[in-house]
Structure formats: structure tokens, C-alpha cells
Design a protein around this motif. Structure first.
Motif, PDB file in Angstrom:
ATOM      1  N   THR A  78      -3.354   9.106   5.487  1.00  0.00           N
ATOM      2  CA  THR A  78      -4.225   8.001   5.378  1.00  0.00           C
ATOM      3  C   THR A  78      -3.986   6.996   6.649  1.00  0.00           C
ATOM      4  O   THR A  78      -2.824   6.448   6.804  1.00  0.00           O
ATOM      5  N   PRO A  79      -5.048   6.801   7.384  1.00  0.00           N
ATOM      6  CA  PRO A  79      -4.568   6.113   8.891  1.00  0.00           C
ATOM      7  C   PRO A  79      -4.345   4.667   8.499  1.00  0.00           C
ATOM      8  O   PRO A  79      -3.489   4.234   9.389  1.00  0.00           O
ATOM      9  N   HIS A  80      -4.615   3.949   7.414  1.00  0.00           N
ATOM     10  CA  HIS A  80      -4.373   2.530   7.380  1.00  0.00           C
ATOM     11  C   HIS A  80      -3.099   2.461   6.488  1.00  0.00           C
ATOM     12  O   HIS A  80      -2.395   1.317   7.110  1.00  0.00           O
ATOM     13  N   SER A  81      -2.906   3.002   5.332  1.00  0.00           N
ATOM     14  CA  SER A  81      -1.657   2.762   4.683  1.00  0.00           C
ATOM     15  C   SER A  81      -0.415   3.756   5.184  1.00  0.00           C
ATOM     16  O   SER A  81       0.318   3.814   4.383  1.00  0.00           O
ATOM     17  N   VAL A  83       0.852  13.118   0.157  1.00  0.00           N
ATOM     18  CA  VAL A  83       1.028  12.817  -1.250  1.00  0.00           C
ATOM     19  C   VAL A  83       0.191  13.294  -2.176  1.00  0.00           C
ATOM     20  O   VAL A  83      -0.930  13.646  -2.006  1.00  0.00           O
ATOM     21  N   ASP A  84       1.092  13.988  -3.192  1.00  0.00           N
ATOM     22  CA  ASP A  84       0.278  14.578  -4.285  1.00  0.00           C
ATOM     23  C   ASP A  84      -0.089  13.703  -5.419  1.00  0.00           C
ATOM     24  O   ASP A  84       0.636  13.964  -6.637  1.00  0.00           O
ATOM     25  N   LEU A  85      -0.945  12.963  -5.439  1.00  0.00           N
ATOM     26  CA  LEU A  85      -1.410  12.173  -6.678  1.00  0.00           C
ATOM     27  C   LEU A  85      -1.813  13.066  -7.691  1.00  0.00           C
ATOM     28  O   LEU A  85      -1.861  12.531  -8.811  1.00  0.00           O
ATOM     29  N   LYS A  86      -2.692  14.090  -7.427  1.00  0.00           N
ATOM     30  CA  LYS A  86      -3.260  14.929  -8.292  1.00  0.00           C
ATOM     31  C   LYS A  86      -2.357  15.483  -9.478  1.00  0.00           C
ATOM     32  O   LYS A  86      -2.462  15.414 -10.729  1.00  0.00           O
ATOM     33  N   THR A  87      -1.250  15.968  -8.926  1.00  0.00           N
ATOM     34  CA  THR A  87      -0.087  16.416 -10.019  1.00  0.00           C
ATOM     35  C   THR A  87       0.350  15.521 -10.844  1.00  0.00           C
ATOM     36  O   THR A  87       0.464  15.504 -11.984  1.00  0.00           O
ATOM     37  N   THR A  88       0.722  14.132 -10.017  1.00  0.00           N
ATOM     38  CA  THR A  88       1.221  13.046 -10.959  1.00  0.00           C
ATOM     39  C   THR A  88       0.261  12.578 -12.037  1.00  0.00           C
ATOM     40  O   THR A  88       0.793  12.468 -13.140  1.00  0.00           O
ATOM     41  N   LEU A  89      -0.880  12.545 -11.541  1.00  0.00           N
ATOM     42  CA  LEU A  89      -2.058  11.828 -12.653  1.00  0.00           C
ATOM     43  C   LEU A  89      -2.180  12.762 -13.619  1.00  0.00           C
ATOM     44  O   LEU A  89      -2.453  12.468 -14.970  1.00  0.00           O
ATOM     45  N   GLN A  90      -2.227  14.369 -13.210  1.00  0.00           N
ATOM     46  CA  GLN A  90      -2.499  15.006 -14.295  1.00  0.00           C
ATOM     47  C   GLN A  90      -1.422  15.261 -15.337  1.00  0.00           C
ATOM     48  O   GLN A  90      -1.632  15.438 -16.553  1.00  0.00           O
ATOM     49  N   SER A  98       0.828  -1.115  -0.018  1.00  0.00           N
ATOM     50  CA  SER A  98       0.044   0.311   0.168  1.00  0.00           C
ATOM     51  C   SER A  98       0.925   1.152  -0.091  1.00  0.00           C
ATOM     52  O   SER A  98       0.397   2.472   0.166  1.00  0.00           O
ATOM     53  N   SER A  99       1.985   1.034  -0.207  1.00  0.00           N
ATOM     54  CA  SER A  99       3.047   2.374  -0.276  1.00  0.00           C
ATOM     55  C   SER A  99       2.723   3.329  -1.593  1.00  0.00           C
ATOM     56  O   SER A  99       2.059   2.869  -2.434  1.00  0.00           O
ATOM     57  N   PRO A 100       2.845   4.666  -1.293  1.00  0.00           N
ATOM     58  CA  PRO A 100       2.343   5.523  -2.269  1.00  0.00           C
ATOM     59  C   PRO A 100       2.919   5.094  -3.741  1.00  0.00           C
ATOM     60  O   PRO A 100       2.443   5.164  -4.797  1.00  0.00           O
ATOM     61  N   GLY A 101       4.134   4.563  -3.790  1.00  0.00           N
ATOM     62  CA  GLY A 101       5.149   4.390  -4.828  1.00  0.00           C
ATOM     63  C   GLY A 101       4.461   3.106  -5.486  1.00  0.00           C
ATOM     64  O   GLY A 101       3.994   3.287  -6.921  1.00  0.00           O
ATOM     65  N   VAL A 102       4.179   2.101  -5.081  1.00  0.00           N
ATOM     66  CA  VAL A 102       3.455   0.977  -5.707  1.00  0.00           C
ATOM     67  C   VAL A 102       1.947   1.077  -6.091  1.00  0.00           C
ATOM     68  O   VAL A 102       1.729   0.888  -7.198  1.00  0.00           O
ATOM     69  N   THR A 103       1.187   2.085  -5.193  1.00  0.00           N
ATOM     70  CA  THR A 103      -0.162   2.310  -5.592  1.00  0.00           C
ATOM     71  C   THR A 103      -0.025   2.947  -6.702  1.00  0.00           C
ATOM     72  O   THR A 103      -1.058   2.854  -7.616  1.00  0.00           O
ATOM     73  N   THR A 104       0.880   4.269  -7.050  1.00  0.00           N
ATOM     74  CA  THR A 104       0.605   4.938  -8.053  1.00  0.00           C
ATOM     75  C   THR A 104       0.893   4.259  -9.346  1.00  0.00           C
ATOM     76  O   THR A 104       0.285   4.349 -10.508  1.00  0.00           O
ATOM     77  N   ARG A 105       2.010   3.227  -9.181  1.00  0.00           N
ATOM     78  CA  ARG A 105       2.335   2.410 -10.353  1.00  0.00           C
ATOM     79  C   ARG A 105       1.303   1.781 -10.848  1.00  0.00           C
ATOM     80  O   ARG A 105       0.774   1.510 -12.216  1.00  0.00           O
ATOM     81  N   ILE A 106       0.405   0.934  -9.961  1.00  0.00           N
ATOM     82  CA  ILE A 106      -0.616   0.164 -10.242  1.00  0.00           C
ATOM     83  C   ILE A 106      -1.728   0.942 -10.693  1.00  0.00           C
ATOM     84  O   ILE A 106      -2.615   0.593 -11.664  1.00  0.00           O
ATOM     85  N   LEU A 107      -1.953   2.124 -10.198  1.00  0.00           N
ATOM     86  CA  LEU A 107      -2.994   3.029 -10.610  1.00  0.00           C
ATOM     87  C   LEU A 107      -2.767   3.448 -12.065  1.00  0.00           C
ATOM     88  O   LEU A 107      -3.798   3.676 -12.656  1.00  0.00           O
ATOM     89  N   ILE A 108      -1.768   3.836 -12.374  1.00  0.00           N
ATOM     90  CA  ILE A 108      -1.182   4.051 -13.819  1.00  0.00           C
ATOM     91  C   ILE A 108      -1.661   3.287 -14.692  1.00  0.00           C
ATOM     92  O   ILE A 108      -2.227   3.426 -15.869  1.00  0.00           O
ATOM     93  N   GLU A 109      -1.223   2.055 -14.547  1.00  0.00           N
ATOM     94  CA  GLU A 109      -1.677   0.627 -15.203  1.00  0.00           C
ATOM     95  C   GLU A 109      -3.073   0.601 -15.240  1.00  0.00           C
ATOM     96  O   GLU A 109      -3.432   0.256 -16.669  1.00  0.00           O
TER      97      GLU A 109
END
Ligand SMILES: [Zn+2]
Length: 386
Positions: free
Chosen positions: A161-164, A169-176, A114-125
Motif C-alpha cells: 500500500t503506497p500511502h500506509s 500483509v495477509d488480512l484474509k487469513t487473519t479475518l477468516q 495506519s500500521s497493519p497491527g492497529v488497523t487489524t485491531r480496529i477492523l475486528i472491533e
């Protein structure tokens, strides 16, 4: 009126017309003029702009009320497509919808971490997979909406995020930057509340509470048909409401938080032993067989949910509460325990007038909430920023 003002009025009229077409299509120009109070030439010129923008099309001729048969107008739900993603603790659930929220495609991927790096990679996929299935259309992908179980501030930054355990984390800019479309980030319970309000169990309620009961408990608040986010976007963290002031310490630092007793995680923990893992299917089967331990655990689950919901109902006085949880959706006894508990703790004026409903959109509620937020922003921009 100067030209800037005239343009502004045109855009307001266009927005009004689009809203009427969305709600009442198929509809004629004459009916639009009647419903909006705009004169026929204004309707006609603004409708032709909407048609040039591929947002409206002519369906054919309707019933005549005497004279020439009117041409009916439709909203072009296939002008563009929207992606909504619910990022869980160990999964991502993505959907692709048209502009009316019909789901064309649904994809789920497991998160190995659930790390931000792995999650971002899977999200992009996942997003690339969904994009590859978009039918050809005037606007293509109009935006991506993503929700997470955690604190999202007014600038759509993921604060915590309490559980992960994500922090800032700025996912908005990364995905945009990656996909070159508008990206919206929202708290998961807010997204679910919006999904149920637009498409689901709570369509007809102006005041409602949505409770997402999973690893923790979050609530989404709809007041006067609008999502209430609070001053900084952090409203609805009621899983951390104290229900036992001497209770165990919670990861948030407080003691005796509601979610330590009434979350799905708490239910599973009460059933699991060191060497026995329990699944949804096990609960379903054991409940059918009247297994005492399972029935007691389900009763406790309903009891603790009822205790906390009583506080929520006292605070917000909603017309309906939508409960999003797989066990509640499949075990109606839990809902009746909650109902009994709430009734026994509250004045009947409150408890008898609130509807407790299981979610009707199920696991897609948050993702659908996100696609409708994306679509609303797109239609707003399409009619207000030319
Ligand atoms: Zn807590």
C-alpha cells in the motif's frame, strides 16, 4: 447421463432459475419455465430446493391469465447478511447489507495509526459491532469483503500500500480465522467500480472506468460488464502514469506521476499554508464567496484530471467514467473543467460519446462493491456446491 452429470445439470438449472428470480421477481413458475426454456417439472422441483434453502419464498397469488391464479416467487433478500469495509489511510468505513445490497447499518471508525497491527485491531472491533446488529436469519453473516488502496494480488494478499506502506500483509487469513466466514480482499478502485456498476451511476454501461481520486488516484476497469484485474490483480494503477517526464519524483519511484498533480491530496496541498489547514467545508464556503485562490485551485484540479483522463479515454474507450471524489461531487464546476479539457484534447468521436459522471454512491461505493462480491460468491456456492 451418469449421476454426477445429472447433479451438475440440476445445479446449473438452479443457478439459472435463481438468476431469473433475482432479476424478475415477483415471478410465477410458469413464467420461469417460459423465460428459461426449462420444462415445468424441472422448474417446480428446483424451485422447491431453492425454497428449502430459504433463498426463495412464495409471495401469494398473481394476476390470472385465464385459469388458476399463479403463485408468485420472490428472492429472500433477508436469508443472510454481508459486511463490506473500505479501509482508508486514516479511517475504516463498514456497512452491513442484505442480499440485495440495501444498507442496514453504516459505521465509521478513525484509525489512530495506519500500521497493519492497529488497523487489524480496529477492523475486528468494527466487524464485531456490525455482526452484533445482524437480524436473525437462516444464514446469518455470509461473508466479509474488504478493500484497500493498494496492490492486492490474485490470491487476495495485500502486496503493497503506497500511502500506509504495508508490505505482504495477509488480512484474509487473519479475518477468516477470527470470524469463520469467507473473506474477500480487493483493491479499493476495483471495489468502487463494481459498486457503481451494480448499484450506482454506471448500472447501464457495459464498458466503464471508475476513478477514485483521494490521497492518490486509482482506477477500476469494467469491460463487458466484468471487472478487469489484469494478470496479477494490479491493473488500474494509473495514478502513476507519467504526465510530466521531468516532473518531481513520486513515492513509486517514477517521475511526474498523474496523482502528484490531480489527486485530492494535491488539491489540498495547493490550498494549505504552513499555519492554515483547509477542510472540505472551507473549500465549499470559499468557492461560494468566489475566493480567487480557491477557484484557481479547483480549476487546476479539473485541468490536471482532464489531462490524465484523456490518456485513460484513449486507452479504454469506455462509455462512461465515474469520478469518485467529495470535492467533484459537491463542486460541479470541476466536472465542467474536466469535460472542457478532455474535449479540447481529443477527437470529438471519443470525447462527445463518453459520459463523465460524479459517483452516485459516494463514499459507500467501494464497500457496496465488496458486499455484492460477497453475495455473488455466496449465491454461487449455495447453488453449485451442495
Ligand atoms: Zn508514482
Amino acid at each position: 447421463m451418469d449421476i454426477a452429470d445429472q447433479n451438475f445439470v440440476k445445479k446449473i438449472n438452479q443457478k439459472l432459475l435463481l438468476k431469473e428470480i433475482l432479476q424478475h421477481a415477483p415471478i410465477s413458475r410458469a413464467k420461469l419455465s417460459e423465460r428459461t426454456g426449462l420444462n415445468k417439472s424441472t422448474v417446480s422441483s428446483q424451485v422447491s430446493t431453492l425454497m428449502k434453502e430459504h433463498l426463495v419464498y412464495e409471495l401469494g397469488q398473481g394476476e390470472s391469465s385465464g385459469g388458476r391464479r399463479p403463485v408468485l416467487l420472490m428472492f429472500n433478500k433477508r436469508a443472510g447478511y454481508s459486511i463490506g469495509i473500505d479501509v482508508g489511510v486514516d479511517y475504516v468505513n463498514g456497512i452491513l447489507t442484505d442480499l440485495e445490497g440495501s444498507i442496514l447499518l453504516e459505521e465509521q471508525l478513525k484509525l489512530p495509526s495506519s500500521s497493519p497491527g492497529v488497523t487489524t485491531r480496529i477492523l475486528i472491533e468494527l466487524i464485531q459491532q456490525l455482526i452484533s446488529q445482524i437480524p436473525s436469519s437462516p444464514y446469518g453473516l455470509i461473508g466479509i469483503g474488504l478493500c484497500i488502496p493498494g496492490l492486492v494480488d490474485a490470491d487476495e494478499q495485500i502486496v503493497f500500500t503506497p500511502h500506509s506502506k504495508w508490505k505482504n500483509v495477509d488480512l484474509k487469513t487473519t479475518l477468516q480465522d477470527t470470524f469463520q466466514v469467507p473473506v474477500f480482499i480487493e483493491n479499493e478502485a476495483n471495489a468502487g467500480a463494481y459498486g457503481e456498476k451494480i448499484f450506482g451511476a454506471a448500472k447501464h454501461y457495459e464498458h466503464l472506468i471508475y476513478a477514485s481520486i483521494g490521497t492518490g488516484i486509482g482506477i477500476g476497469i469494467i469491460i463487458n460488464h466484468h471487472l478487469y484485474r489484469g494478470a496479477y490483480g494490479f491493473s488500474g494503477e494509473m495514478g502513476h502514469m507519467t504526465i510530466d517526464f521531468n516532473g518531481p519524483t513520486c513515492s513509486c519511484g517514477n517521475r511526474g506521476c498523474w496523482e502528484l498533480y490531480a489527486s485530492e491530496k494535491a488539491l489540498f496541498q495547493s490550498l494549505q499554508t504552513k499555519d492554515q489547514h483547509v477542510s472540505y467545508q472551507d473549500i465549499e464556503q470559499l468557492a461560494k464567496l468566489n475566493d480567487m485562490k480557491t477557484l484557481n485551485a479547483l480549476r487546476n484540479f479539473g485541468f490536471y484530471l482532464g489531462v490524465g483522463l484523456t490518456n485513460v479515454l484513449h486507452t479504454f474507450n469506455p462509455k462512461a467514467v465515474v469520478l469518485r471524489n467529495k470535492v467533484i461531487e459537491s463542486q460541479p464546476t470541476v466536472l465542467s473543467v474536466i469535460q472542457d479539457e478532455v474535449s479540447s484534447r481529443m477527437n470529438a468521436q471519443f470525447s462527445s460519446r463518453v459520459e463523465l459522471l460524479p459517483s452516485s454512491l459516494g463514499h459507500n461505493a467501494p464497500a457496496l462493491g465488496m458486499t455484492s462480491l460477497v453475495t455473488e460468491a455466496f449465491l454461487h456456492d449455495a447453488t453449485l456446491s451442495q
